[in-house]
Design a protein around this motif. Structure first.
Motif, PDB file in Angstrom:
ATOM      1  N   PRO A  21     132.457 -18.171  24.304  1.00 47.17           N
ATOM      2  CA  PRO A  21     133.505 -17.270  24.792  1.00 47.17           C
ATOM      3  C   PRO A  21     134.825 -17.517  24.070  1.00 47.17           C
ATOM      4  O   PRO A  21     135.142 -18.644  23.701  1.00 47.17           O
ATOM      5  CB  PRO A  21     133.612 -17.614  26.279  1.00 47.17           C
ATOM      6  CG  PRO A  21     133.042 -18.975  26.400  1.00 47.17           C
ATOM      7  CD  PRO A  21     132.043 -19.143  25.283  1.00 47.17           C
ATOM      8  N   GLN A  22     135.554 -16.469  23.866  1.00 48.55           N
ATOM      9  CA  GLN A  22     136.876 -16.547  23.263  1.00 48.55           C
ATOM     10  C   GLN A  22     137.899 -16.234  24.348  1.00 48.55           C
ATOM     11  O   GLN A  22     137.703 -15.318  25.139  1.00 48.55           O
ATOM     12  CB  GLN A  22     137.012 -15.523  22.131  1.00 48.55           C
ATOM     13  CG  GLN A  22     136.019 -15.724  21.011  1.00 48.55           C
ATOM     14  CD  GLN A  22     136.378 -16.911  20.147  1.00 48.55           C
ATOM     15  OE1 GLN A  22     137.549 -17.227  19.982  1.00 48.55           O
ATOM     16  NE2 GLN A  22     135.396 -17.577  19.611  1.00 48.55           N
ATOM     17  N   GLU A  29     133.832  -5.232  33.069  1.00 53.56           N
ATOM     18  CA  GLU A  29     134.487  -6.171  32.158  1.00 53.56           C
ATOM     19  C   GLU A  29     133.700  -7.474  32.055  1.00 53.56           C
ATOM     20  O   GLU A  29     133.548  -8.030  30.968  1.00 53.56           O
ATOM     21  CB  GLU A  29     135.925  -6.447  32.618  1.00 53.56           C
ATOM     22  CG  GLU A  29     136.863  -5.284  32.458  1.00 53.56           C
ATOM     23  CD  GLU A  29     136.776  -4.236  33.575  1.00 53.56           C
ATOM     24  OE1 GLU A  29     137.405  -3.193  33.450  1.00 53.56           O
ATOM     25  OE2 GLU A  29     136.054  -4.460  34.577  1.00 53.56           O
ATOM     26  N   ASP A  30     133.198  -7.947  33.178  1.00 49.63           N
ATOM     27  CA  ASP A  30     132.373  -9.154  33.203  1.00 49.63           C
ATOM     28  C   ASP A  30     131.116  -8.952  32.356  1.00 49.63           C
ATOM     29  O   ASP A  30     130.735  -9.820  31.581  1.00 49.63           O
ATOM     30  CB  ASP A  30     132.012  -9.505  34.648  1.00 49.63           C
ATOM     31  CG  ASP A  30     131.209 -10.780  34.770  1.00 49.63           C
ATOM     32  OD1 ASP A  30     131.499 -11.756  34.046  1.00 49.63           O
ATOM     33  OD2 ASP A  30     130.282 -10.813  35.607  1.00 49.63           O
ATOM     34  N   THR A  60     139.092 -12.538  24.745  1.00 49.26           N
ATOM     35  CA  THR A  60     138.209 -11.438  25.121  1.00 49.26           C
ATOM     36  C   THR A  60     138.716 -10.695  26.338  1.00 49.26           C
ATOM     37  O   THR A  60     138.873  -9.480  26.315  1.00 49.26           O
ATOM     38  CB  THR A  60     136.780 -11.944  25.387  1.00 49.26           C
ATOM     39  OG1 THR A  60     136.299 -12.607  24.226  1.00 49.26           O
ATOM     40  CG2 THR A  60     135.851 -10.780  25.704  1.00 49.26           C
ATOM     41  N   ARG A  61     138.985 -11.402  27.428  1.00 48.84           N
ATOM     42  CA  ARG A  61     139.490 -10.733  28.632  1.00 48.84           C
ATOM     43  C   ARG A  61     140.868 -10.137  28.387  1.00 48.84           C
ATOM     44  O   ARG A  61     141.178  -9.071  28.889  1.00 48.84           O
ATOM     45  CB  ARG A  61     139.521 -11.691  29.811  1.00 48.84           C
ATOM     46  CG  ARG A  61     138.142 -11.976  30.349  1.00 48.84           C
ATOM     47  CD  ARG A  61     138.194 -12.613  31.722  1.00 48.84           C
ATOM     48  NE  ARG A  61     136.892 -13.094  32.105  1.00 48.84           N
ATOM     49  CZ  ARG A  61     135.956 -12.359  32.683  1.00 48.84           C
ATOM     50  NH1 ARG A  61     136.180 -11.098  32.946  1.00 48.84           N
ATOM     51  NH2 ARG A  61     134.794 -12.875  33.006  1.00 48.84           N
ATOM     52  N   VAL A 120     132.127  -9.038  28.647  1.00 43.17           N
ATOM     53  CA  VAL A 120     132.350 -10.407  28.190  1.00 43.17           C
ATOM     54  C   VAL A 120     131.010 -11.111  27.971  1.00 43.17           C
ATOM     55  O   VAL A 120     130.823 -11.829  26.989  1.00 43.17           O
ATOM     56  CB  VAL A 120     133.248 -11.188  29.185  1.00 43.17           C
ATOM     57  CG1 VAL A 120     133.279 -12.670  28.857  1.00 43.17           C
ATOM     58  CG2 VAL A 120     134.654 -10.618  29.191  1.00 43.17           C
ATOM     59  N   THR A 121     130.060 -10.882  28.858  1.00 47.82           N
ATOM     60  CA  THR A 121     128.724 -11.465  28.709  1.00 47.82           C
ATOM     61  C   THR A 121     128.068 -10.976  27.423  1.00 47.82           C
ATOM     62  O   THR A 121     127.436 -11.761  26.702  1.00 47.82           O
ATOM     63  CB  THR A 121     127.847 -11.126  29.933  1.00 47.82           C
ATOM     64  OG1 THR A 121     128.501 -11.619  31.105  1.00 47.82           O
ATOM     65  CG2 THR A 121     126.474 -11.747  29.824  1.00 47.82           C
ATOM     66  N   CYS A 179     138.042  -5.330  20.153  1.00 49.43           N
ATOM     67  CA  CYS A 179     137.835  -6.696  20.638  1.00 49.43           C
ATOM     68  C   CYS A 179     136.768  -7.401  19.821  1.00 49.43           C
ATOM     69  O   CYS A 179     136.929  -8.540  19.418  1.00 49.43           O
ATOM     70  CB  CYS A 179     137.417  -6.686  22.099  1.00 49.43           C
ATOM     71  SG  CYS A 179     138.741  -6.242  23.211  1.00 49.43           S
ATOM     72  N   VAL A 201     129.654  -9.992  24.705  1.00 49.61           N
ATOM     73  CA  VAL A 201     130.380 -10.630  23.602  1.00 49.61           C
ATOM     74  C   VAL A 201     129.903 -12.064  23.420  1.00 49.61           C
ATOM     75  O   VAL A 201     129.660 -12.509  22.295  1.00 49.61           O
ATOM     76  CB  VAL A 201     131.909 -10.573  23.832  1.00 49.61           C
ATOM     77  CG1 VAL A 201     132.651 -11.447  22.824  1.00 49.61           C
ATOM     78  CG2 VAL A 201     132.401  -9.139  23.767  1.00 49.61           C
ATOM     79  N   ILE A 202     129.743 -12.781  24.513  1.00 46.16           N
ATOM     80  CA  ILE A 202     129.264 -14.168  24.433  1.00 46.16           C
ATOM     81  C   ILE A 202     127.872 -14.206  23.818  1.00 46.16           C
ATOM     82  O   ILE A 202     127.574 -15.048  22.973  1.00 46.16           O
ATOM     83  CB  ILE A 202     129.283 -14.830  25.825  1.00 46.16           C
ATOM     84  CG1 ILE A 202     130.727 -15.043  26.279  1.00 46.16           C
ATOM     85  CG2 ILE A 202     128.510 -16.153  25.817  1.00 46.16           C
ATOM     86  CD1 ILE A 202     130.866 -15.427  27.737  1.00 46.16           C
TER      87      ILE A 202
END
Length: 92
Positions: free
Chosen positions: A60-61, A46-47, A64-65, A50-51, A84, A53-54
C-alpha cells in the motif's frame, strides 16, 4: 472467491466507466452478488479500489487514499482512478 468476484467486476467497470461514476450497486450486479455481500468484504468502493491497487502493486502507498479524497492531489482520479495508478507506478 466472493471477494475476487467483486474485485474483478470493479476492475472491469472502472476501466469502462471510471472510478467516480462507479456505484456499489453496479459492482454487485456485475459480480452477480448482493449489495449486502459487498459490504461484508469492503467498507466502501474506495476500500475496494485500494485493495485493487495493493494487489497490482504489492504494497500500500500512503498517497492512495489521498488520491481518492483530494482530486487536486491526484489529477484524473475523479474521472478514472488512472491518475492514482499512474502516480503509484511512478513511486510517488
Amino acid at each position: 472467491m466472493v471477494r475476487q468476484q467483486f474485485m474483478a467486476a470493479a476492475a472491469e467497470l472502472i476501466h469502462v466507466e471510471g472510478f467516480q461514476a462507479l456505484r456499489v450497486e453496479e459492482i454487485a450486479e456485475r459480480a452477480g452478488l448482493s449489495i449486502g455481500s459487498f459490504y461484508l468484504y469492503f467498507e466502501s468502493k474506495e476500500d475496494l479500489f485500494v485493495t485493487l491497487v495493493i494487489r497490482l502493486h504489492g504494497t500500500p502507498q500512503a498517497s492512495t487514499r489521498q488520491c481518492l479524497q483530494d482530486r487536486r492531489h491526484c489529477p484524473g482520479a475523479h474521472r478514472t482512478g488512472v491518475g492514482c495508478l499512474s502516480r503509484l507506478r511512478q513511486g510517488d
